[in-house]
Design an enzyme around this catalytic site. Structure first.
Site, PDB file in Angstrom:
ATOM      1  N   ASP A  30      -7.191 -15.271 -10.188  1.00  0.00           N
ATOM      2  CA  ASP A  30      -5.887 -14.578  -9.765  1.00  0.00           C
ATOM      3  C   ASP A  30      -5.056 -15.128  -8.704  1.00  0.00           C
ATOM      4  O   ASP A  30      -5.568 -15.871  -7.900  1.00  0.00           O
ATOM      5  CB  ASP A  30      -6.456 -13.039  -9.248  1.00  0.00           C
ATOM      6  CG  ASP A  30      -5.293 -12.009  -9.246  1.00  0.00           C
ATOM      7  OD1 ASP A  30      -5.485 -11.084 -10.028  1.00  0.00           O
ATOM      8  OD2 ASP A  30      -4.634 -12.183  -8.469  1.00  0.00           O
ATOM      9  N   ASN A  83      -6.836  -1.870 -14.799  1.00  0.00           N
ATOM     10  CA  ASN A  83      -5.711  -1.089 -14.577  1.00  0.00           C
ATOM     11  C   ASN A  83      -4.793  -0.622 -15.617  1.00  0.00           C
ATOM     12  O   ASN A  83      -4.200  -1.675 -16.395  1.00  0.00           O
ATOM     13  CB  ASN A  83      -4.837  -1.579 -13.124  1.00  0.00           C
ATOM     14  CG  ASN A  83      -5.852  -1.936 -11.944  1.00  0.00           C
ATOM     15  OD1 ASN A  83      -6.519  -0.896 -11.582  1.00  0.00           O
ATOM     16  ND2 ASN A  83      -5.412  -2.981 -11.244  1.00  0.00           N
ATOM     17  N   GLY A  89      -1.971   1.216 -11.029  1.00  0.00           N
ATOM     18  CA  GLY A  89      -1.969  -0.214 -10.236  1.00  0.00           C
ATOM     19  C   GLY A  89      -1.692  -1.425 -11.026  1.00  0.00           C
ATOM     20  O   GLY A  89      -1.684  -2.454 -10.783  1.00  0.00           O
ATOM     21  N   GLN A  90      -1.445  -1.242 -12.346  1.00  0.00           N
ATOM     22  CA  GLN A  90      -0.923  -2.133 -13.488  1.00  0.00           C
ATOM     23  C   GLN A  90       0.315  -2.623 -13.132  1.00  0.00           C
ATOM     24  O   GLN A  90       1.518  -2.064 -12.913  1.00  0.00           O
ATOM     25  CB  GLN A  90      -1.031  -1.642 -14.768  1.00  0.00           C
ATOM     26  CG  GLN A  90      -0.970  -2.837 -15.640  1.00  0.00           C
ATOM     27  CD  GLN A  90      -1.029  -2.417 -17.369  1.00  0.00           C
ATOM     28  OE1 GLN A  90      -1.011  -1.179 -17.524  1.00  0.00           O
ATOM     29  NE2 GLN A  90      -1.114  -3.522 -18.274  1.00  0.00           N
ATOM     30  N   SER A  91       0.420  -4.264 -12.734  1.00  0.00           N
ATOM     31  CA  SER A  91       1.693  -4.605 -12.451  1.00  0.00           C
ATOM     32  C   SER A  91       2.081  -5.561 -13.629  1.00  0.00           C
ATOM     33  O   SER A  91       3.359  -5.980 -13.712  1.00  0.00           O
ATOM     34  CB  SER A  91       1.737  -5.180 -11.009  1.00  0.00           C
ATOM     35  OG  SER A  91       0.726  -6.285 -11.112  1.00  0.00           O
ATOM     36  N   HIS A  96      -5.596  -7.244 -18.995  1.00  0.00           N
ATOM     37  CA  HIS A  96      -6.525  -8.039 -18.461  1.00  0.00           C
ATOM     38  C   HIS A  96      -7.483  -7.309 -17.762  1.00  0.00           C
ATOM     39  O   HIS A  96      -7.354  -6.086 -17.319  1.00  0.00           O
ATOM     40  CB  HIS A  96      -5.559  -8.692 -17.480  1.00  0.00           C
ATOM     41  CG  HIS A  96      -4.754  -8.119 -16.491  1.00  0.00           C
ATOM     42  ND1 HIS A  96      -3.479  -7.623 -16.717  1.00  0.00           N
ATOM     43  CD2 HIS A  96      -4.898  -7.530 -15.187  1.00  0.00           C
ATOM     44  CE1 HIS A  96      -3.067  -6.882 -15.880  1.00  0.00           C
ATOM     45  NE2 HIS A  96      -3.819  -6.801 -14.988  1.00  0.00           N
ATOM     46  N   HIS A  98     -10.073  -7.546 -14.494  1.00  0.00           N
ATOM     47  CA  HIS A  98     -10.345  -8.145 -13.368  1.00  0.00           C
ATOM     48  C   HIS A  98     -11.730  -8.187 -13.291  1.00  0.00           C
ATOM     49  O   HIS A  98     -12.591  -7.325 -13.632  1.00  0.00           O
ATOM     50  CB  HIS A  98      -9.941  -7.252 -12.102  1.00  0.00           C
ATOM     51  CG  HIS A  98      -8.229  -7.181 -12.143  1.00  0.00           C
ATOM     52  ND1 HIS A  98      -7.573  -7.738 -11.300  1.00  0.00           N
ATOM     53  CD2 HIS A  98      -7.554  -6.305 -12.789  1.00  0.00           C
ATOM     54  CE1 HIS A  98      -6.168  -7.399 -11.093  1.00  0.00           C
ATOM     55  NE2 HIS A  98      -6.300  -6.297 -12.298  1.00  0.00           N
TER      56      HIS A  98
HETATM   57  P1  DGP Z   1      -2.580  -5.491 -12.353  1.00  0.00           P
HETATM   58  O1  DGP Z   1      -1.983  -5.326 -11.087  1.00  0.00           O
HETATM   59  O2  DGP Z   1      -4.018  -5.118 -12.610  1.00  0.00           O
HETATM   60  O3  DGP Z   1      -1.688  -5.540 -13.429  1.00  0.00           O
HETATM   61  O4  DGP Z   1      -3.081  -6.903 -12.027  1.00  0.00           O
HETATM   62  C1  DGP Z   1      -2.104  -8.291 -12.031  1.00  0.00           C
HETATM   63  C2  DGP Z   1      -2.778  -9.173 -11.223  1.00  0.00           C
HETATM   64  O5  DGP Z   1      -2.200 -10.467 -11.898  1.00  0.00           O
HETATM   65  C3  DGP Z   1      -2.618  -9.263  -9.835  1.00  0.00           C
HETATM   66  O6  DGP Z   1      -3.750  -9.123  -9.245  1.00  0.00           O
HETATM   67  C4  DGP Z   1      -1.886 -10.634  -9.666  1.00  0.00           C
HETATM   68  C5  DGP Z   1      -2.195 -11.358 -10.648  1.00  0.00           C
HETATM   69  N1  DGP Z   1      -0.952 -12.311 -11.158  1.00  0.00           N
HETATM   70  C6  DGP Z   1       0.450 -11.702 -11.504  1.00  0.00           C
HETATM   71  N2  DGP Z   1       0.891 -12.932 -11.798  1.00  0.00           N
HETATM   72  C7  DGP Z   1       0.134 -14.135 -11.833  1.00  0.00           C
HETATM   73  C8  DGP Z   1       0.339 -15.228 -12.129  1.00  0.00           C
HETATM   74  O7  DGP Z   1       1.343 -16.013 -12.476  1.00  0.00           O
HETATM   75  N3  DGP Z   1      -0.838 -16.140 -11.960  1.00  0.00           N
HETATM   76  C9  DGP Z   1      -2.024 -15.907 -11.788  1.00  0.00           C
HETATM   77  N4  DGP Z   1      -2.693 -16.546 -11.632  1.00  0.00           N
HETATM   78  N5  DGP Z   1      -2.114 -14.506 -11.240  1.00  0.00           N
HETATM   79  C10 DGP Z   1      -1.109 -13.458 -11.357  1.00  0.00           C
END
Ligand code: DGP
Length: 110
Positions: A30, A83, A89-91, A96, A98
């Protein structure tokens, strides 16, 4: 899917060092780690969220990868999080899982 950052990672359009990869799944660290170990496990096929999974084989493939990753890294205690939806909290709207480990994790979560 165009403009999906995780699709670009899955297709190696964005250079990534995979923690795990096979024909269906890729896992990588992440960008904003919330624990000493913070790995994301994603399907290569674009699915927006767990609500949108049609073939549950996809979840099997993802959790199969989770098992392989923690075994390979000798991680015994960890949390998996999915999420779903902005309020939860899903962004990134590409499914995915975690994997969080390496520090005590509070329960219940905030
Ligand atoms: P969520 O909030 O559950 O949708 O988690 C998304 C996660 O993705 C957050 O912890 C940050 C990570 N993330 C977002 N953009 C990137 C990226 O370009 N590369 C990586 N390695 N992680 C990313």
């Amino acid at each position: 899917m165009t403009d999906c950052i995780f699709c670009k990672i899955a297709n190696h359009e964005i250079p990534t060092t995979p923690v795990f990869e096979n024909d269906k799944v890729i896992a990588f660290n992440d960008l904003e780690p919330q624990a000493p170990v913070h790995i994301l496990v994603i399907p290569k096929k674009h699915v927006a969220s767990v609500k949108d999974v049609e073939d549950l084989e996809m979840m099997k493939d993802l959790f199969d990868a989770v098992q392989k990753i923690v075994k390979e890294k000798n991680i015994t205690d960890f949390r998996t999080v999915i999420n779903t939806g902005k309020e939860a909290g899903q962004s990134v709207f590409h499914l995915h899982i975690h994997i969080l480990a390496g520090r005590p994790l509070l329960w219940p979560p905030g």
